[in-house]
Scaffold this motif. Sequence first.
Motif, PDB file in Angstrom:
ATOM      1  N   TRP A 160      -9.781   1.181   2.745  1.00  0.00           N
ATOM      2  CA  TRP A 160     -10.708   2.108   3.416  1.00  0.00           C
ATOM      3  C   TRP A 160     -11.286   3.128   2.449  1.00  0.00           C
ATOM      4  CZ3 TRP A 160      -5.620   1.276   4.877  1.00  0.00           C
ATOM      5  CH2 TRP A 160      -4.692   2.165   4.353  1.00  0.00           C
ATOM      6  N   ALA A 189       0.989   4.022  -2.822  1.00  0.00           N
ATOM      7  CA  ALA A 189       0.754   5.433  -2.492  1.00  0.00           C
ATOM      8  C   ALA A 189       1.912   6.304  -2.978  1.00  0.00           C
ATOM      9  CB  ALA A 189       0.568   5.588  -0.985  1.00  0.00           C
ATOM     10  N   LEU A 190       3.149   5.785  -2.843  1.00  0.00           N
ATOM     11  CA  LEU A 190       4.313   6.539  -3.326  1.00  0.00           C
ATOM     12  C   LEU A 190       4.227   6.755  -4.831  1.00  0.00           C
ATOM     13  CD1 LEU A 190       7.365   4.973  -1.431  1.00  0.00           C
ATOM     14  CD2 LEU A 190       6.575   7.337  -1.305  1.00  0.00           C
ATOM     15  N   MET A 191       3.835   5.690  -5.560  1.00  0.00           N
ATOM     16  CA  MET A 191       3.744   5.781  -7.014  1.00  0.00           C
ATOM     17  C   MET A 191       2.661   6.764  -7.443  1.00  0.00           C
ATOM     18  SD  MET A 191       6.201   4.045  -8.077  1.00  0.00           S
ATOM     19  CE  MET A 191       5.929   4.441  -9.804  1.00  0.00           C
ATOM     20  N   LEU A 192       1.679   7.005  -6.566  1.00  0.00           N
ATOM     21  CA  LEU A 192       0.598   7.922  -6.916  1.00  0.00           C
ATOM     22  C   LEU A 192       0.904   9.356  -6.473  1.00  0.00           C
ATOM     23  CD1 LEU A 192      -2.368   5.600  -5.984  1.00  0.00           C
ATOM     24  CD2 LEU A 192      -1.714   6.321  -8.273  1.00  0.00           C
ATOM     25  N   GLY A 193       2.141   9.566  -6.031  1.00  0.00           N
ATOM     26  CA  GLY A 193       2.546  10.928  -5.698  1.00  0.00           C
ATOM     27  C   GLY A 193       2.244  11.343  -4.277  1.00  0.00           C
ATOM     28  N   THR A 194       1.974  10.370  -3.381  1.00  0.00           N
ATOM     29  CA  THR A 194       1.743  10.721  -1.981  1.00  0.00           C
ATOM     30  C   THR A 194       3.069  11.149  -1.353  1.00  0.00           C
ATOM     31  OG1 THR A 194       0.194   8.875  -2.002  1.00  0.00           O
ATOM     32  CG2 THR A 194       0.610   9.914   0.124  1.00  0.00           C
ATOM     33  N   LEU A 221       0.843  -1.201   0.000  1.00  0.00           N
ATOM     34  CA  LEU A 221       0.000   0.000   0.000  1.00  0.00           C
ATOM     35  C   LEU A 221       0.873   1.243   0.000  1.00  0.00           C
ATOM     36  CD1 LEU A 221      -2.878  -0.762   2.534  1.00  0.00           C
ATOM     37  CD2 LEU A 221      -2.907  -0.876   0.049  1.00  0.00           C
ATOM     38  N   ASN A 251      -3.256   9.855 -12.827  1.00  0.00           N
ATOM     39  CA  ASN A 251      -2.290  10.951 -12.872  1.00  0.00           C
ATOM     40  C   ASN A 251      -1.771  11.184 -14.290  1.00  0.00           C
ATOM     41  OD1 ASN A 251      -2.451  11.628 -10.206  1.00  0.00           O
ATOM     42  ND2 ASN A 251      -0.683  10.401  -9.573  1.00  0.00           N
ATOM     43  N   LEU A 303      -4.616   4.581   8.986  1.00  0.00           N
ATOM     44  CA  LEU A 303      -5.786   3.781   8.612  1.00  0.00           C
ATOM     45  C   LEU A 303      -5.424   2.313   8.499  1.00  0.00           C
ATOM     46  CD1 LEU A 303      -7.191   6.377   6.140  1.00  0.00           C
ATOM     47  CD2 LEU A 303      -8.448   5.435   8.070  1.00  0.00           C
ATOM     48  N   GLN A 322       3.051  12.854   4.247  1.00  0.00           N
ATOM     49  CA  GLN A 322       1.604  12.638   4.370  1.00  0.00           C
ATOM     50  C   GLN A 322       1.258  11.155   4.502  1.00  0.00           C
ATOM     51  OE1 GLN A 322       0.482  15.907   1.547  1.00  0.00           O
ATOM     52  NE2 GLN A 322      -1.534  14.966   1.827  1.00  0.00           N
ATOM     53  N   ARG A 370       3.946   1.476  -1.169  1.00  0.00           N
ATOM     54  CA  ARG A 370       4.546   1.617  -2.508  1.00  0.00           C
ATOM     55  C   ARG A 370       3.538   2.183  -3.495  1.00  0.00           C
ATOM     56  NH1 ARG A 370       8.713  -2.736  -4.424  1.00  0.00           N
ATOM     57  NH2 ARG A 370      10.388  -2.037  -3.066  1.00  0.00           N
ATOM     58  N   GLU A 396      -2.339   9.413   5.563  1.00  0.00           N
ATOM     59  CA  GLU A 396      -3.065   8.842   4.428  1.00  0.00           C
ATOM     60  C   GLU A 396      -3.129   7.313   4.490  1.00  0.00           C
ATOM     61  OE1 GLU A 396      -4.772  10.061   1.886  1.00  0.00           O
ATOM     62  OE2 GLU A 396      -4.476  12.165   2.409  1.00  0.00           O
ATOM     63  N   ILE A 397      -2.024   6.688   4.897  1.00  0.00           N
ATOM     64  CA  ILE A 397      -1.952   5.229   4.808  1.00  0.00           C
ATOM     65  C   ILE A 397      -1.732   4.563   6.169  1.00  0.00           C
ATOM     66  CG2 ILE A 397      -0.798   3.286   3.648  1.00  0.00           C
ATOM     67  CD1 ILE A 397      -2.135   5.274   1.714  1.00  0.00           C
TER      68      ILE A 397
END
Lengths: 274, 279
Positions: free
Chosen positions: B107, A179-184, A175, B168, A196, A188, A177, A192-193
Amino acid sequence: MQDGTSARQEIALRTGGRGRRPDSARLRRLNILVGALSLPLFVGLWELVSRSGAVNMVLFPPPTVVAAAVLEWIRSGQFLGDLLASLFRVTTGFIVGGVLGILLGILTGQFPVMSSLLSPLFHILRPIPPIAFVPIVILWFGLSEAGKLFLVVWGVFFTVWLSTHIGVQKVDRGLIRAALMLGTPRRQMLQEIVLLGALPYIVVGLRTAVSISFYTLVAAELAGTFAGIVYRIEIAQQNLQTGQVMGGLAALGLVSFIADRLFSALAERTVWWR
Amino acid sequence: MKLALASSPASVESAPKQPAIQVSNLSIVFDSNRGQTIAVDRVSFDVAPGEFVCIAGPSGCGKSTLLNTIAGLEVPFEGDILVEGSRVYSPRPDVGMVFQQPHLFPWKSVRRNIAHGPRMLGKSRTEANAIADDLIAMVGLKRFADAYPNTLSGGMQQRVAIARALANQPRVLLMDEPFGALDAQTRAVMQDNLLELRDRIKATIVFVTHDIDEAIVLADRVLIMSAGPGRILREVAVKLPRPRSSYVMVEPTYLSLKKDCLDVIRAEGLRAFNQSDAS
């Protein structure tokens, strides 16, 4: 099904005319009946044994005597005072211990340096039963409320800390990784991760801590106080009011049970995606 | 708009043949308890803009590691990776990735999973949701926009993961055996979906798989890798017509391509077998 029989008929034929459903329904009804009889049977037996003369009725009073003691407890107004005093200790201790446990669990779970610093200490302190701290708590805090709070917080904290720590560590690396790939941004990632992802573990830890806070309450109120359910049990024991003792135990069990049920209902809503 | 139109041909002219991805002399080394293991050994290749390249090889040949390094999730031991002309240090939003497991945020609803990327890049919730809804329609999951991932089948989850990676608008889409965990039927449907999707998006795609059929059906070019250490054995250009579907598998050209690939894999397998026998 070329011969035109319906599916139900077919099943009936194959099982030799006895479908399996009626049997299992009968069994379920029987189970419900037995379940409903469980408590009345137990209480009735207790009443019989107590009054049979085989046991000392003063030490082992029948349910009717216990009920009378509880009614008297409620009517005198002491029950409300005891209940509120105990609930206050459990609630504040649970909240303070829970918040501290979550915060430090995130800290040690997320940052290896913090874990290296604190985990060894926590792992040494955690297995010491909170009850063992009663003597030193009396030395430190006397008979004040702070001492009671300390004991409950102590019990709650380690459970919540450990489950939060494990929860944060067990957050699926996939998760993170993704999130990192999606620019998180990394800063944060926690909100974000990680939080939760760890939430189900935190909720389990908090739920365990509900029962633990009641265990430690017993130690806290035995350490000397002026109101509370356990305090009442102790006073009644000293006066040989065994009915009152048993009534107190039942009240404690009931309150603890309700607290656990309320929390589990709340927990189901907290982890909303399940 | 006019400015963009005027400048874009110029930029194309200034770098007419700049590859979307340039991998040069790349080695990746892992520390293990038996010392260092070379996962990828001096690999070089280019991928042209808009090209669909499949990297095929046995498990453990370092193809996933290679992909992760292009994604910026792992650090090369030596060598260079340039994506759109600039060096990769860390994950970047113009490079999208789809993993073998969907890794959806449990979630978040389907819509909010897909909207996550645009939100992180500073788009408003309304904008991000609009992007997500377009992609949801594109992958055919309109009915499930508000569903949570645990209520979806594996194939549906992977479609969400693909939509999420596309949200993106990446220039490069990396896919790491995305259909590897799916059953054969779902996998064939997903391959056709991807081929269709690919004609609509303009991204360059690098797709890792151990399934040689999947590689040939999807790719413009197949890079066949060997294991231990990972090297590129052969490049096979797939000159099958597009638009394509999994039906190309019945064409004679397809069969001869597959034979080429199998010959390479077989020779390599034999070599590896004899080597292990001798040692």
